[in-house]
Enzyme design. Structure first.
Site, PDB file in Angstrom:
ATOM      1  N   GLY A   2       0.813  -1.217   0.000  1.00  0.00           N
ATOM      2  CA  GLY A   2       0.000   0.000   0.000  1.00  0.00           C
ATOM      3  C   GLY A   2       0.843   1.261   0.000  1.00  0.00           C
ATOM      4  O   GLY A   2       2.029   1.228  -0.353  1.00  0.00           O
ATOM      5  N   ALA A   3       0.232   2.402   0.393  1.00  0.00           N
ATOM      6  CA  ALA A   3       0.855   3.728   0.262  1.00  0.00           C
ATOM      7  C   ALA A   3       1.350   3.859  -1.181  1.00  0.00           C
ATOM      8  O   ALA A   3       2.518   4.156  -1.441  1.00  0.00           O
ATOM      9  CB  ALA A   3       1.982   3.918   1.274  1.00  0.00           C
ATOM     10  N   LEU A   4       0.434   3.624  -2.095  1.00  0.00           N
ATOM     11  CA  LEU A   4       0.798   3.476  -3.511  1.00  0.00           C
ATOM     12  C   LEU A   4       1.350   4.770  -4.094  1.00  0.00           C
ATOM     13  O   LEU A   4       0.864   5.856  -3.799  1.00  0.00           O
ATOM     14  CB  LEU A   4      -0.440   3.041  -4.299  1.00  0.00           C
ATOM     15  CG  LEU A   4      -1.095   1.742  -3.834  1.00  0.00           C
ATOM     16  CD1 LEU A   4      -2.328   1.431  -4.688  1.00  0.00           C
ATOM     17  CD2 LEU A   4      -0.120   0.576  -3.859  1.00  0.00           C
ATOM     18  N   GLU A  50       3.594   6.235  -7.933  1.00  0.00           N
ATOM     19  CA  GLU A  50       3.685   6.006  -9.385  1.00  0.00           C
ATOM     20  C   GLU A  50       4.421   4.699  -9.705  1.00  0.00           C
ATOM     21  O   GLU A  50       4.113   4.053 -10.714  1.00  0.00           O
ATOM     22  CB  GLU A  50       4.407   7.189 -10.022  1.00  0.00           C
ATOM     23  CG  GLU A  50       3.806   7.867 -11.213  1.00  0.00           C
ATOM     24  CD  GLU A  50       2.499   7.338 -11.799  1.00  0.00           C
ATOM     25  OE1 GLU A  50       2.589   6.526 -12.734  1.00  0.00           O
ATOM     26  OE2 GLU A  50       1.409   7.731 -11.387  1.00  0.00           O
ATOM     27  N   HIS A  59       4.276   1.807  -8.023  1.00  0.00           N
ATOM     28  CA  HIS A  59       3.275   0.731  -7.957  1.00  0.00           C
ATOM     29  C   HIS A  59       2.316   0.812  -9.145  1.00  0.00           C
ATOM     30  O   HIS A  59       1.965  -0.193  -9.743  1.00  0.00           O
ATOM     31  CB  HIS A  59       2.428   0.863  -6.684  1.00  0.00           C
ATOM     32  CG  HIS A  59       3.177   0.735  -5.409  1.00  0.00           C
ATOM     33  ND1 HIS A  59       3.349   1.784  -4.529  1.00  0.00           N
ATOM     34  CD2 HIS A  59       3.799  -0.330  -4.838  1.00  0.00           C
ATOM     35  CE1 HIS A  59       4.030   1.375  -3.484  1.00  0.00           C
ATOM     36  NE2 HIS A  59       4.329   0.100  -3.645  1.00  0.00           N
ATOM     37  N   GLN A  83      12.020  -3.053 -10.065  1.00  0.00           N
ATOM     38  CA  GLN A  83      13.484  -3.233 -10.056  1.00  0.00           C
ATOM     39  C   GLN A  83      14.119  -2.553  -8.849  1.00  0.00           C
ATOM     40  O   GLN A  83      15.220  -2.897  -8.443  1.00  0.00           O
ATOM     41  CB  GLN A  83      14.052  -2.684 -11.377  1.00  0.00           C
ATOM     42  CG  GLN A  83      15.561  -2.545 -11.447  1.00  0.00           C
ATOM     43  CD  GLN A  83      16.272  -3.891 -11.334  1.00  0.00           C
ATOM     44  OE1 GLN A  83      15.722  -4.938 -11.655  1.00  0.00           O
ATOM     45  NE2 GLN A  83      17.515  -3.849 -10.863  1.00  0.00           N
ATOM     46  N   LYS A  84      13.413  -1.572  -8.248  1.00  0.00           N
ATOM     47  CA  LYS A  84      14.007  -0.888  -7.098  1.00  0.00           C
ATOM     48  C   LYS A  84      14.366  -1.894  -6.000  1.00  0.00           C
ATOM     49  O   LYS A  84      15.387  -1.769  -5.343  1.00  0.00           O
ATOM     50  CB  LYS A  84      13.064   0.178  -6.522  1.00  0.00           C
ATOM     51  CG  LYS A  84      13.757   0.991  -5.418  1.00  0.00           C
ATOM     52  CD  LYS A  84      12.971   2.194  -5.031  1.00  0.00           C
ATOM     53  CE  LYS A  84      11.865   1.864  -4.094  1.00  0.00           C
ATOM     54  NZ  LYS A  84      12.344   1.419  -2.761  1.00  0.00           N
ATOM     55  N   MET A 111      11.182   6.498  -6.469  1.00  0.00           N
ATOM     56  CA  MET A 111       9.925   6.562  -5.711  1.00  0.00           C
ATOM     57  C   MET A 111       9.860   5.421  -4.708  1.00  0.00           C
ATOM     58  O   MET A 111      10.253   4.297  -5.000  1.00  0.00           O
ATOM     59  CB  MET A 111       8.741   6.504  -6.662  1.00  0.00           C
ATOM     60  CG  MET A 111       8.623   7.770  -7.456  1.00  0.00           C
ATOM     61  SD  MET A 111       6.969   7.982  -8.084  1.00  0.00           S
ATOM     62  CE  MET A 111       7.251   9.435  -9.103  1.00  0.00           C
TER      63      MET A 111
END
Ligand code: PAF
Length: 282
Positions: free
Chosen positions: A31-33, A35, A37, A148-149, A184
């Site tokens: 959650g806490a979506l 860009e 996500h 990829q992060k 992000m």
């Protein structure tokens, strides 16, 4: 969009979707979506007939002194964002639903789980692998989308899917960055304005390493030194790791090759931030 809290109902709905031959894409999140996500959701929508998203802040992947209680929870806002993207199913179980009393089974991806983030967050990848294995069994998606992060998470989950013969394709989507380069992350919400500027040191260090590779530097030890020095120039940053590794084995490289993973983790204030790049030497 259907919102479901129970494992049994989620299984029934997902089986119904796939029984008719529809491909099902799955985006697991806490959650806490942001860009990042949403880019995974868009990729799933583009590649699959139906898309399921989960929102579950998984206590099993947080250490005892980590930010489980503080982790941003914004279900109403997240749900609206997913609705706008025409997600088919949102799975938002409670902790009790995911881990009923008496649950004692874990998924441990040996070796890889102790590398990069796993070395400074003991038990973290055991928590990730366990919850993702459970989510995969509930949803049984054709494809699952990850950013990829979280490069080490991707390596651990690819290994798990291969070792346990899971019928799911892992799709990895590029890091989404703010205009100034900051990757992000839901944890960026912990940063005040000053720390937000200081956090740019992570992407700056990675860019510097990439630039040195473009100039011909091929010694990983020298490149790690250069990246570490850039981080040290920002007094507010406390380095956790700066490594150049093979993206699948997460083993440090003795020679730079195409696709080498340069990964960094550092604390800015209480926020532990991660970032990485894949090198493409000419
Ligand atoms: O990347 C994340 O947000 C989490 O680690 C995941 C994959 C949703 C498991 O809790």
């Amino acid at each position: 969009m259907r919102t479901i809290q129970s494992v049994a109902e989620m299984k029934a709905v997902c089986r119904e979707i796939t029984r008719g031959g529809n491909t099902l894409g799955f985006v697991p999140t806490m959650g806490a979506l942001h860009e990042g996500h949403l880019s995974l959701v868009r990729a799933s929508k583009a590649q699959c007939r139906a898309t399921a998203v989960s929102i579950f802040v998984n206590p099993l992947q947080f250490g005892p002194t980590e930010d489980l209680d503080k982790y941003p929870r914004m279900m109403e806002r997240d749900s609206k964002l997913l609705e706008e993207l025409n997600v088919d199913v949102l799975f938002a179980p409670t902790v009790g639903e995911m881990y009923p009393p008496g649950a004692t089974t874990y998924v441990e991806v040996a070796d890889l789980s102790g590398k990069l983030d796993g070395s400074s967050r003991p038990g973290h990848f055991r928590g990730v692998a366990t919850v993702v294995a459970k989510l995969f069994e509930t949803v049984r998606p054709d494809r699952a989308f990850f950013g990829q992060k979280d490069a080490a998470q991707v390596a651990v989950l690819r290994r798990m899917v291969c070792d346990l013969d899971m019928d799911v394709e892992i799709v990895v989507c590029p890091i989404v960055r703010e205009k100034d380069g900051l990757a992000m992350s839901s944890r960026n919400a912990y940063l005040n304005a000053e720390q937000r500027q200081q956090a740019l040191v992570l992407s700056r260090a990675l860019m510097r390493v990439s630039h040195e590779v473009d100039l011909g530097e091929r010694d990983p030890r020298r490149l790690v030194e250069i990246g570490t020095c850039v981080i040290a120039e920002e007094p507010a940053a406390r380095l956790d790791y700066f490594e150049i590794v093979d993206p699948a084995s997460l083993q440090p490289l003795s020679e730079i090759s195409r696709g080498a993973l340069v990964a960094v983790a550092a604390f800015i204030g209480n926020a532990r931030l991660i970032d990485n790049i894949l090198l493409a030497p000419r």
